[in-house]
Design an enzyme around this catalytic site. Structure first.
Site, mmCIF file in Angstrom:
data_model
loop_
_atom_site.group_PDB
_atom_site.id
_atom_site.type_symbol
_atom_site.label_atom_id
_atom_site.label_comp_id
_atom_site.label_asym_id
_atom_site.label_seq_id
_atom_site.Cartn_x
_atom_site.Cartn_y
_atom_site.Cartn_z
ATOM 1 N N HIS A 90 0.827 -1.220 0.000
ATOM 2 C CA HIS A 90 0.000 0.000 0.000
ATOM 3 C C HIS A 90 0.856 1.262 0.000
ATOM 4 O O HIS A 90 0.364 2.334 -0.332
ATOM 5 C CB HIS A 90 -1.057 -0.022 1.111
ATOM 6 N N ASP A 227 1.205 -7.694 2.281
ATOM 7 C CA ASP A 227 1.316 -6.256 1.979
ATOM 8 C C ASP A 227 2.776 -5.797 1.818
ATOM 9 O O ASP A 227 3.309 -5.093 2.654
ATOM 10 C CB ASP A 227 0.629 -5.485 3.124
ATOM 11 N N SER A 655 4.016 2.181 8.452
ATOM 12 C CA SER A 655 3.811 1.204 7.395
ATOM 13 C C SER A 655 5.120 0.957 6.674
ATOM 14 O O SER A 655 5.792 1.903 6.277
ATOM 15 C CB SER A 655 2.785 1.717 6.398
HETATM 16 N N1 ARG Z 1 -4.743 0.308 7.593
HETATM 17 C C1 ARG Z 1 -3.457 0.412 6.944
HETATM 18 C C2 ARG Z 1 -2.983 1.859 7.032
HETATM 19 O O1 ARG Z 1 -3.450 2.598 7.801
HETATM 20 C C3 ARG Z 1 -3.499 -0.098 5.534
HETATM 21 C C4 ARG Z 1 -4.249 0.747 4.561
HETATM 22 C C5 ARG Z 1 -4.216 0.281 3.130
HETATM 23 N N2 ARG Z 1 -5.133 -0.813 2.883
HETATM 24 C C6 ARG Z 1 -6.454 -0.694 2.615
HETATM 25 N N3 ARG Z 1 -7.159 -1.775 2.462
HETATM 26 N N4 ARG Z 1 -7.082 0.461 2.484
HETATM 27 O O2 ARG Z 1 -2.432 2.503 6.188
HETATM 28 N N1 GLU Z 2 -1.230 1.255 7.611
HETATM 29 C C1 GLU Z 2 -0.631 2.323 8.351
HETATM 30 C C2 GLU Z 2 0.296 3.189 7.530
HETATM 31 O O1 GLU Z 2 0.145 3.358 6.379
HETATM 32 C C3 GLU Z 2 0.082 1.759 9.505
HETATM 33 C C4 GLU Z 2 -0.914 1.281 10.417
HETATM 34 C C5 GLU Z 2 -1.052 2.189 11.592
HETATM 35 O O2 GLU Z 2 -1.671 3.264 11.489
HETATM 36 O O3 GLU Z 2 -0.492 1.747 12.587
HETATM 37 O O4 GLU Z 2 1.156 3.851 8.020
#
Ligand code: ARG
Ligand code: GLU
Length: 722
Positions: A90, A227, A655
């Site tokens: 991502h 990921d 991330s």
């Molecule tokens: N929750 C993770 C973050 O905050 C992954 C986000 C990307 N994935 C998604 N399915 N939207 O960035």
């Molecule tokens: N998916 C998040 C990011 O893009 C990390 C997850 C979180 O917020 O801890 O940084």
């Protein structure tokens, strides 16, 4: 040494003495690497076998030299002496998307460079190595005296910081420096980075692996998302940063991670090294109440409306689903996080607990320089609330209309091109506008934007009081009668709603700009209102809040000398450590800390987009052709490990961060947190807060067995036998 510093050092010293006392919360915290010697004893007690110098050193290569800020919001790590870099899928998503077309759909099918020649350059993408960080509090505050107002202080801080940055970056190319406030400006640090801009895409799994589970599984455990994506940093012949060139060669890092195939078990020490973006752990009760009881619930409701509309059209057709997949993920990501955050804050009773703490603080503060600080903060939050509310509403309503954002951006370029006398500049702007329009219309579906407009603007009208609405909004709504009628007029008469009309309008050279276009007018009116009536007030109140928070922070350190204070995240490099642990999200349930390929097979469903895995993976599973990337699960089956959770305190920005074992070797890539623990940006619950990591063995398995890009493994260093 200034008074502030003495306090901070005293707090740091006492936290070493009382580490055992704070054991229950010891996994909370994101620590500055240069001060990690204050935590190293605790880390070692918990199993870490290296030293503070191994983590951060300016004299010799240390682990920090293998960690980068990836772009401006993710982390990455070096895994070979030829500049090979790992981050999340991502995090590389937009680069992967930009290289994708109908003929080469790298998002859908994945991408693997089989030779160095096939690695793909990415304009605008940079990675930054931290060269060093240094406490510059005295230099930043030189010339400041306590009689100054906060805005005078700001000017002093800005001017001094500017000089420090200039001095630090004078020496060489690619150097970038920032001065950042810690503890609300009780302390300042200079961060010096070396920034590389030739970063090429090497590999990415198909989305059916890299985004497996999609938004359904996002922020959730058990998780099975692969990921990750792979890039390579290039440098000039002297290993220095250089813009993209065919002459560039793979960057030779000072340090890269060795990879451990040893795997993880519950209880194992883990450490995450990366760039968390923003936390607010010391926010007073009123601030927390506003977020959990007002801001989050309203923003969630507004996004639910938009997501429902998107879903309706995405379910109805493949084309729209592709157009809106990335936008939908963006809207859904925070929407889901906020829900977990509200639930977590309520469950922990954080507002009430903070109120009690503040009461005790106020009593203690009587007769000290901190007397009245909490009371004044409280009343400032009261003054701020309607303005924060208007800002939140603006951000989630008028500001979210795609047509309007596009119209404003485009018109700005158009106006500049009409006023410019440089033919080069005009040609450049024309090119940018053409690209902007092409990008916009490629992924634009009017019914979604139009229906969202009606839904969110009606909510704006309903839920914002009249004195916090732009005059333009009130007048227009009276004129049109209904939001529907307003929407009709907007989408029927704005040239931005129609690519051909826009092209014609742009080509008719008589135009100075499209400022009279209804979409531009709508956007301008809201922007104007926000800039004139809302932002100046929030800015003024917030600067008073910052000033008081600075005192409150220092006061808290004196009030609770045994408590450990770590600075809030601000996208600077941090160390978070803890251990692999399951958790109990609700009565009667316990989540184990590791997931495996068996879970992917359980979720596999060709009918559901998010759970439709590549056929190749099914075949590998059937043949159990796992190579060395295996574990034996609790039933005695041989399978492949996929993800694991641990107690490391992470946030957005972490991330792609390396997850490291007790010996400093790479065991995973951080990519998310569990839903029940997303309040950790505000309050950390050691029972519920878990970060989610990808097991490095799954990464290797995908590269080797699924992608057939095993040649990449040749340049990595492994600790255990594979
Ligand atoms: N929750 C993770 C973050 O905050 C992954 C986000 C990307 N994935 C998604 N399915 N939207 O960035
Ligand atoms: N998916 C998040 C990011 O893009 C990390 C997850 C979180 O917020 O801890 O940084």
């Amino acid at each position: 040494m200034s008074r502030t510093l003495k306090t901070l050092t005293a707090a740091a010293a006492s936290c070493m003495l009382s580490a055992a006392f704070f054991d229950a919360h010891a996994d909370e915290g994101m620590w500055l690497p240069s001060l990690i010697s204050q935590r190293i004893e605790d880390m070692q007690t918990k199993g870490f076998r290296l030293t503070a110098e191994d983590i951060y050193s300016i004299n010799s290569a240390s682990l920090k030299d293998a960690v980068v800020l990836f772009g401006r919001g993710c982390t990455g790590e070096l895994i070979s002496d030829e500049g090979l870099l790992l981050t999340n899928h991502h995090c590389g998503y937009s680069q992967i998307q930009k290289h994708s077309s109908v003929e080469h759909d790298y998002l859908r099918d994945g991408f693997w460079a089989m030779t160095r020649d096939e690695e793909l350059p990415n304009e605008g993408l940079t990675v930054s190595f931290l060269e060093r960080m240094e406490d510059v509090t005295d230099a930043v505050l030189q010339g400041y005296s306590h009689e100054m107002t906060e805005s005078q202080r700001d000017s002093v801080v800005k001017a001094n910081s500017g000089k420090l940055v200039e001095k630090a970056t004078a020496g060489g190319n690619g150097l970038r420096a920032t001065v950042e406030a810690l503890y609300y400006g009780n302390q300042y640090f200079l961060f010096l980075y070396r920034e590389y801009s030739d970063v090429r895409l090497v590999g990415a799994p198909p989305s059916s692996i890299g985004k497996f589970g999609g938004d359904t599984d996002n922020w959730m455990w058990p998780r099975h998302t692969g990921d990750f994506s792979i890039f390579r940093i290039y440098a000039d012949r002297d290993n220095n940063p250089a813009p993209y060139s065919e002459e560039n060669v793979p960057y030779r890092p000072k340090r890269h991670f060795r990879i451990s195939l040893g795997g993880v078990e519950e209880g194992n020490f883990t450490f995450v090294y990366g760039f968390p973006g923003r936390t607010q752990e010391y926010l007073m009760s009123e601030g927390v109440r506003y977020i959990s009881e007002v801001s989050d619930p309203h923003r969630i409701a507004l996004r639910t409306m938009r997501l429902d509309i998107q879903k309706k059209y995405m379910d109805a057709g493949q084309a729209v689903r592709i157009q809106y997949s990335s936008k939908n993920a963006g809207v859904a990501n925070s929407w889901k996080k906020w829900q977990g955050e509200v639930k977590g804050i309520r469950k922990m009773g954080t507002v009430g607990k903070k109120q009690e703490y503040e009461k005790a603080f106020m009593e203690w503060a009587r007769g000290t320089e901190y007397e009245g600080v909490v009371e004044r903060l409280d009343s400032l939050y009261g003054l701020l609330e309607p303005y924060s509310y208007a800002t939140d509403y603006y951000g989630e309503t008028a500001y979210s209309i795609e047509l309007v954002r596009f119209a404003l951006g485009y018109n700005k370029k158009l106006t500049e091109s009409m006023l410019s006398s440089s033919t080069d500049r005009i040609a450049e702007l024309r090119k940018e506008m053409k690209k902007m329009a092409a990008d916009f219309y490629k992924d634009y579906f009017i019914p979604i934007d139009r229906e969202s407009f009606v839904a969110v603007m009606e909510a704006f009208d309903r839920n914002v009081t009249d004195d916090f609405k732009p005059e333009y909004f009130k007048e227009s709504l009276t004129r049109y009668g209904t939001m529907e009628a307003w929407a009709d007029s907007l989408w029927n008469s704005s040239v931005f709603a129609d690519s051909l009309k826009l092209k014609k309008a742009t080509d008719s050279l008589r135009l100075l700009s499209l400022s009279e276009d209804p979409a531009v007018k709508f956007g301008d009116a809201f922007d104007d209102w926000y800039k004139k009536e809302i932002r100046p007030v929030t800015k003024r109140i917030n600067s008073e809040i910052t000033l008081l928070n600075r005192d409150y922070m220092r006061g808290q350190m004196e009030f609770s000398p045994d408590r450990v204070f770590y600075p809030d995240a601000n996208l600077t490099l941090r160390v978070a450590y803890g251990s692999v642990q399951g958790y109990s999200p609700a009565d009667g349930i316990y989540y184990k800390p590791v997931s495996t390929l068996e879970g992917i097979m359980e979720k596999d469903n060709p009918e559901i987009f998010d759970y439709n895995i590549p056929q190749r993976l099914r075949e590998i599973h059937a043949a159990k052709d796992y190579g060395p990337y295996t574990v034996t699960d609790s039933k005695g089956n041989i399978t492949v490990p996929v993800c694991f959770i641990a107690t490391n305190h992470t946030s957005g920005g972490n991330s792609g961060s390396p997850v490291i074992n007790a010996d400093g070797d790479l065991i995973g890539i951080n990519f998310d947190r569990v839903w029940e623990g997303t309040m950790s940006d505000i309050v950390f619950d050691p029972d519920l807060c878990r970060n989610i990591s990808l097991d490095i063995r799954y990464v290797l398995f995908i590269i080797d067995k699924v992608a057939g890009a095993g040649h990449l493994l040749e340049e990595m260093d492994f600790v255990s036998e594979r």
